[in-house]
Design an enzyme around this catalytic site. Structure first.
Site, PDB file in Angstrom:
ATOM      1  N   HIS A  28      40.386  47.695  41.068  1.00  0.00           N
ATOM      2  CA  HIS A  28      40.859  48.167  42.364  1.00  0.00           C
ATOM      3  C   HIS A  28      42.389  48.057  42.330  1.00  0.00           C
ATOM      4  CE1 HIS A  28      41.371  43.919  43.184  1.00  0.00           C
ATOM      5  NE2 HIS A  28      40.064  43.696  43.053  1.00  0.00           N
ATOM      6  N   HIS A  31      44.110  44.875  40.824  1.00  0.00           N
ATOM      7  CA  HIS A  31      44.254  44.850  39.362  1.00  0.00           C
ATOM      8  C   HIS A  31      45.391  45.778  38.923  1.00  0.00           C
ATOM      9  CE1 HIS A  31      39.773  44.015  39.777  1.00  0.00           C
ATOM     10  NE2 HIS A  31      40.180  42.967  39.100  1.00  0.00           N
ATOM     11  N   LYS A 143      45.592  36.246  45.002  1.00  0.00           N
ATOM     12  CA  LYS A 143      44.273  36.252  45.656  1.00  0.00           C
ATOM     13  C   LYS A 143      43.471  35.029  45.221  1.00  0.00           C
ATOM     14  CE  LYS A 143      40.191  38.043  47.109  1.00  0.00           C
ATOM     15  NZ  LYS A 143      39.256  37.889  46.074  1.00  0.00           N
ATOM     16  N   ASP A 144      43.617  34.679  43.927  1.00  0.00           N
ATOM     17  CA  ASP A 144      42.949  33.492  43.399  1.00  0.00           C
ATOM     18  C   ASP A 144      44.019  32.410  43.233  1.00  0.00           C
ATOM     19  OD1 ASP A 144      40.112  34.596  42.638  1.00  0.00           O
ATOM     20  OD2 ASP A 144      41.552  36.114  42.047  1.00  0.00           O
ATOM     21  N   SER A 180      36.387  43.201  43.683  1.00  0.00           N
ATOM     22  CA  SER A 180      35.369  44.073  43.093  1.00  0.00           C
ATOM     23  C   SER A 180      34.036  43.869  43.810  1.00  0.00           C
ATOM     24  CB  SER A 180      35.211  43.772  41.605  1.00  0.00           C
ATOM     25  OG  SER A 180      36.463  43.860  40.964  1.00  0.00           O
ATOM     26  N   ARG A 181      33.837  42.673  44.369  1.00  0.00           N
ATOM     27  CA  ARG A 181      32.574  42.380  45.069  1.00  0.00           C
ATOM     28  C   ARG A 181      32.459  43.148  46.386  1.00  0.00           C
ATOM     29  NH1 ARG A 181      33.847  37.274  42.766  1.00  0.00           N
ATOM     30  NH2 ARG A 181      32.185  36.416  41.471  1.00  0.00           N
TER      31      ARG A 181
HETATM   32  P1  AMP Z   1      39.123  39.515  38.616  1.00  0.00           P
HETATM   33  O1  AMP Z   1      38.825  40.771  37.875  1.00  0.00           O
HETATM   34  O2  AMP Z   1      38.545  39.469  39.993  1.00  0.00           O
HETATM   35  O3  AMP Z   1      38.842  38.282  37.794  1.00  0.00           O
HETATM   36  O4  AMP Z   1      40.684  39.501  38.864  1.00  0.00           O
HETATM   37  C1  AMP Z   1      41.601  39.703  37.816  1.00  0.00           C
HETATM   38  C2  AMP Z   1      42.983  39.414  38.317  1.00  0.00           C
HETATM   39  O5  AMP Z   1      43.259  40.267  39.419  1.00  0.00           O
HETATM   40  C3  AMP Z   1      43.152  37.971  38.820  1.00  0.00           C
HETATM   41  O6  AMP Z   1      44.429  37.487  38.437  1.00  0.00           O
HETATM   42  C4  AMP Z   1      43.038  38.137  40.307  1.00  0.00           C
HETATM   43  O7  AMP Z   1      43.720  37.127  41.039  1.00  0.00           O
HETATM   44  C5  AMP Z   1      43.688  39.489  40.518  1.00  0.00           C
HETATM   45  N1  AMP Z   1      43.234  40.070  41.773  1.00  0.00           N
HETATM   46  C6  AMP Z   1      41.954  40.226  42.198  1.00  0.00           C
HETATM   47  N2  AMP Z   1      41.933  40.736  43.436  1.00  0.00           N
HETATM   48  C7  AMP Z   1      43.231  40.902  43.818  1.00  0.00           C
HETATM   49  C8  AMP Z   1      43.873  41.407  44.986  1.00  0.00           C
HETATM   50  N3  AMP Z   1      43.182  41.831  46.034  1.00  0.00           N
HETATM   51  N4  AMP Z   1      45.208  41.430  45.013  1.00  0.00           N
HETATM   52  C9  AMP Z   1      45.943  40.984  43.939  1.00  0.00           C
HETATM   53  N5  AMP Z   1      45.402  40.517  42.813  1.00  0.00           N
HETATM   54  C10 AMP Z   1      44.063  40.475  42.742  1.00  0.00           C
END
Ligand code: AMP
Length: 296
Positions: A28, A31, A143-144, A180-181
């Site tokens: 999204h 990322h 976000k995390d 993504s959820r």
């Molecule tokens: P994930 O694929 O959910 O493990 O996320 C991969 C990276 O994207 C991690 O560093 C997350 O913190 C970041 N991320 C996920 N969602 C967001 C968001 N809404 N805004 C900014 N970064 C994000």
């Protein structure tokens, strides 16, 4: 852009300053903001897509995690990536894989308390990515926020020669943090999910109006969350952004975080509160619907 499956291929193909964006895929705009930031400041942008089984504590959540590598590859290329590594589970964790990394302190409490072993899984996979890709800079989302603190501690403590950069949360136009959820939220449930950001923004307003008591701010957010039907709150807590230490009064940068279940989807969100400027960082909002709903 090239899709590869091993670290050897990445090291053969990458040159100059290497930027790494670790992800679990199903991209999204959050990322893509990391990939774009990497493209602006490094020569080779390596995106990893790996749904890391070690960091899931519910097999249902792992099974339901959305996956679409072709879509991710197309989006990563548009955002400026040169390489996408999508390693197999058996490559990352062959049978003789005995090492687990645990970052004490930052991993405890909040997500760590509710998702047993989650951050050990995160720290282990991130250490493998740092060792395999050997990036100069790695990009993570705020976000995390707790994960970002865990990764900073990991890189520092194990002397990985990598700079860690944290980027703002990207939100949908109504405030819901992109995840993504979110594609698993439909109908009424989507409306309930908005309770997380609404509660955090109310606490942010109180902070900007001068409130510095963590008890008062968490109470404000928790009360708002509690008024929404369909929202099962797990926690509303604040901790220092640097090392996830508990605080009573906001004197250093703090993140105020919530975790809640909406139906069978677990969501997290946070705002950063900076007492130096007196401002809350609520992230950035899209002006259009997210690519999660019908993009390429
Ligand atoms: P994930 O694929 O959910 O493990 O996320 C991969 C990276 O994207 C991690 O560093 C997350 O913190 C970041 N991320 C996920 N969602 C967001 C968001 N809404 N805004 C900014 N970064 C994000």
């Amino acid at each position: 852009m090239k899709v590869v499956h091993t670290f050897e291929e990445v090291r053969d193909l990458a040159g100059g300053r290497i930027g790494l964006v670790p992800t679990m895929g199903f991209f999204h705009e959050g990322h893509l903001s990391l990939i774009k930031a990497a493209a602006e400041s490094t020569d080779t942008v390596v995106v990893s897509v790996f749904v890391n089984p070690l960091q899931f504590n519910e097999s249902g959540d792992l099974d339901a995690y959305p996956r679409d590598l072709d879509r991710d590859a197309a989006l990563a290329e548009t955002a400026g990536a040169q390489l996408l590594i999508a390693p197999a589970d058996s490559y990352m964790y062959p049978r003789q894989h005995y090492t687990r990394i645990r970052v004490a302190g930052a991993s405890d409490g909040m997500e760590g308390a509710y998702r047993s072993g989650h951050f050990d899984g995160v720290a282990t996979v991130v250490a493998k990515l740092f060792a395999g890709v050997r990036p100069d800079v790695a990009f993570f989302g705020r976000k995390d926020a707790q994960q970002l603190a865990v990764v900073r501690a990991l890189a520092r403590d194990l002397s990985f020669p990598v700079e860690i950069r944290g980027l703002p949360i990207v939100r949908e136009s109504d405030g819901l943090a992109l995840s993504s959820r979110n594609i698993r939220l439909d109908g009424e449930i989507r409306g309930s999910a908005l309770a997380l950001s609404t509660a955090l923004f109310a606490a942010s307003d109180a902070f900007e109006a001068g409130e510095r008591s963590v008890a008062a701010l968490t109470h404000e957010a928790a009360t708002r969350l509690g008024t929404h039907s369909g929202v099962e709150t797990e926690y509303v807590e604040a901790a220092t952004a640097r090392d996830v230490a508990g605080v009573e009064t906001i004197e250093a940068e703090v993140f105020l975080a919530v975790a809640a279940r909406i139906g069978n989807v677990r969501l997290i969100d946070n705002v950063h509160l900076n007492p130096g400027t007196g401002l809350a960082d609520r992230g950035v909002r899209l002006s259009e619907p997210s690519i999660l709903y019908g993009g390429p």
